[in-house]
Write a protein that holds these residues in place. Sequence first.
Motif, PDB file in Angstrom:
ATOM      1  N   THR A 143       0.836  -1.208   0.000  1.00 33.54           N
ATOM      2  CA  THR A 143       0.000   0.000   0.000  1.00 33.54           C
ATOM      3  C   THR A 143       0.869   1.255   0.000  1.00 33.54           C
ATOM      4  O   THR A 143       0.581   2.228  -0.693  1.00 33.54           O
ATOM      5  CB  THR A 143      -0.925  -0.012   1.233  1.00 33.54           C
ATOM      6  OG1 THR A 143      -1.595  -1.271   1.286  1.00 33.54           O
ATOM      7  CG2 THR A 143      -1.966   1.094   1.138  1.00 33.54           C
ATOM      8  N   LEU A 169      -0.663   4.799  -1.805  1.00 39.21           N
ATOM      9  CA  LEU A 169      -2.017   4.978  -1.278  1.00 39.21           C
ATOM     10  C   LEU A 169      -1.974   5.330   0.201  1.00 39.21           C
ATOM     11  O   LEU A 169      -2.978   5.702   0.794  1.00 39.21           O
ATOM     12  CB  LEU A 169      -2.834   3.694  -1.493  1.00 39.21           C
ATOM     13  CG  LEU A 169      -3.068   3.343  -2.965  1.00 39.21           C
ATOM     14  CD1 LEU A 169      -3.707   1.960  -3.097  1.00 39.21           C
ATOM     15  CD2 LEU A 169      -3.941   4.388  -3.643  1.00 39.21           C
ATOM     16  N   MET A 170      -0.809   5.179   0.811  1.00 36.97           N
ATOM     17  CA  MET A 170      -0.672   5.440   2.242  1.00 36.97           C
ATOM     18  C   MET A 170       0.743   5.963   2.468  1.00 36.97           C
ATOM     19  O   MET A 170       1.683   5.553   1.787  1.00 36.97           O
ATOM     20  CB  MET A 170      -0.893   4.135   3.004  1.00 36.97           C
ATOM     21  CG  MET A 170      -0.841   4.240   4.512  1.00 36.97           C
ATOM     22  SD  MET A 170      -1.546   2.736   5.245  1.00 36.97           S
ATOM     23  CE  MET A 170      -0.262   1.540   4.896  1.00 36.97           C
ATOM     24  N   ASP A 179      -1.252  15.076  -2.646  1.00 33.36           N
ATOM     25  CA  ASP A 179      -2.267  14.113  -3.076  1.00 33.36           C
ATOM     26  C   ASP A 179      -2.460  14.165  -4.590  1.00 33.36           C
ATOM     27  O   ASP A 179      -2.567  13.149  -5.261  1.00 33.36           O
ATOM     28  CB  ASP A 179      -3.596  14.421  -2.370  1.00 33.36           C
ATOM     29  CG  ASP A 179      -4.700  13.476  -2.820  1.00 33.36           C
ATOM     30  OD1 ASP A 179      -4.708  12.327  -2.363  1.00 33.36           O
ATOM     31  OD2 ASP A 179      -5.529  13.879  -3.665  1.00 33.36           O
TER      32      ASP A 179
END
Lengths: 401, 224
Positions: free
Chosen positions: B52, B57-58, B77
């Motif tokens: 991840t 995504l993290m 982001d």
Amino acid sequence: MPYALKIALRYLTASKAQTGLLIAGVAVGVFVFIFMSALIGGLGVFLVQRTVGDISHVTVEAPGREAVSLLSDNPDILVVQQRGATQREQLRTADAFLPMIAAIPGIAATSQQIVGNGFLVRGQATAPVSVTGIEDNKVSAIADIEGNLVDGSTALTNSTVLIGSALAEDLGVSVGQVVRVQSDREAERTLVVGGIFELGVDALDARSAFVSLATARTLFELPQGISRIEIKLSDLNQADAVAARIASETGLKATPWTEGNASLLYGLSAQRNSGDLIKAFALITIIIGVASALLLSTYRRRSEIGIMRAMGASRGFIIFVFVTQGTLIGLIGGLVGAGLGYLSLSPFPVPELAPPGGLPVDVRQGSYGLAIALTTIGAILASILPARSAARVDPVTVIGQ
Amino acid sequence: MSALLEIRDLVKTYGEGEAETRVLRGLNLTLEEGELAALLGPSGSGKSTLLTILGTLMKPTSGTYMMLGEELTKASDRELTEFRNRHLGFVFQFHHLLPDFTALENVIFPTAVQQGRETAAARDRGRELLERVGLGHRIDYLSTSLSGGQKQRVAIARALMNRPELVLADEPTGNLDRESAEQVMDLIKEINENEKTTFLISTHDDKIADACKRQIRVKDGLAE
Ligand SMILES: Nc1ncnc2c1ncn2[C@@H]1O[C@H](COP(=O)(O)OP(=O)(O)OP(=O)(O)O)[C@@H](O)[C@H]1O
Ligand SMILES: [Mg+2]
């Protein structure tokens, strides 16, 4: 086709029953909005028509003769004014003003009149009447006597009189019979009833008699001049403006119909306000409905949204997908509701022609464009909250599921 | 071969205080271009956590993550969204296809979302990829009407759509029967060989692990 639009459409068509119900709900709200607009608007037209239809929109009279004080405000002098009662207020030079008045745009008809009070006598029966002398070629210029004639004809000669049906009944006269008219100036004429009308307005049907101008002159001992000019406008909402213009251009006293009908106007505005309130509630219902349906949909599609985000869809893209859904629902629901509203209002006659007791909805006053625009804007606003919550979905929380 | 990505001192801690779980404890890892690597380790060792983070995504609690010359732990982001779209492919244990879309529409999603529309060129590439994964006859089927193995092959085609440098696969065969699992693995090997796409595949399956050229073991929050 923009990609976000494609996805929005796919989402809407994927659950047809749900989308259909949602659009139906919006359409019902729009229908209520349109129906209320048409009803409030129609009631307004109907009531005004009933009240004002057969009366003058602007009445022009001679200005009151007020004494002008030449004394300055001097506390030592007490002034007592008394109005002169020997001279009647009359328009002695009506002919000079008429072309001026007729040239003002929006004036549909003018009627020169001599008015006074008197009695109608038939044998032992006597009834008080207000007698109006009118031009014999303009009998129906103000009140639609022609259209509401129940017997006889509207042809007015110097020996005929037109009276209301209630008055005729009170006196027991019918067309062709003879009545005596006594004026308050002690003059008297014997006239033949030429026609009987029923305007549906008590004051006119029971208390008025129309005679020719020449007859009125002898009855009221007015060798020249007239009492007033009554005016019909093509748009009765212009009465205040036209009255002000006539007053300033001629120096005469011009009274719009609104002046004696404040309570009607107040009632109409109260009616409009309550109509607006109902329309606002219809809109709020639409907004809540769309917002909750979309919120449910974002919740159901959480994992898909997360995957799209993982695949490179931006937050803006997700927001666009859901706002587009809201927009489409609002627009389609608005169009369907407006279409249904128009179709179901169309069979009703317009309030001017509506029979008494009918529903006075006015298909022309449905505010269709406004309803569609407000609904679409409302639906867009309603979709912002769900769209933002969708854009905040964290892919990590849905991938493991 | 040159380094595709490099991770230094990666720490990932979940929760705070009493509930704090230190999953990754200073993990270092380098992947070269064109590698086919298996990510192994017992359940709960942190394989999914690592994938991840690699997938952007993290964010890790601390440590650095360089890929293609960019320091990704510091990116916004918006930058990460675009980076994922262009350089990373994902295959999950649960296929995670979009249910209301056809196989082809699912495959071309990464390109379409980047370009703002579905182009003919994207459709051509999507069709080609579906044929490559043996689903030429299912192109216009709704994704929900496909079998588990077929769905996973569509997911692989989708992961390859934008020609990413790295494909991250978290137990891609975990939900498949033996035969489908082998098909999927053969496909991954073939693509790795022909296109030099780097794969990192977490798995509990020894056969899958053996099929990879390199095995990375996560243990006590470190890679070995
Ligand atoms: N969101 C979270 N919050 C708290 N703890 C988490 C969270 N996600 C994972 N963990 C914990 O982190 C540890 C590593 O989990 P992870 O899913 O990375 O393991 P894994 O190696 O993928 O296991 P498996 O082989 O079973 O998939 C586990 O102890 C798990 O309980
Ligand atoms: Mg895992």
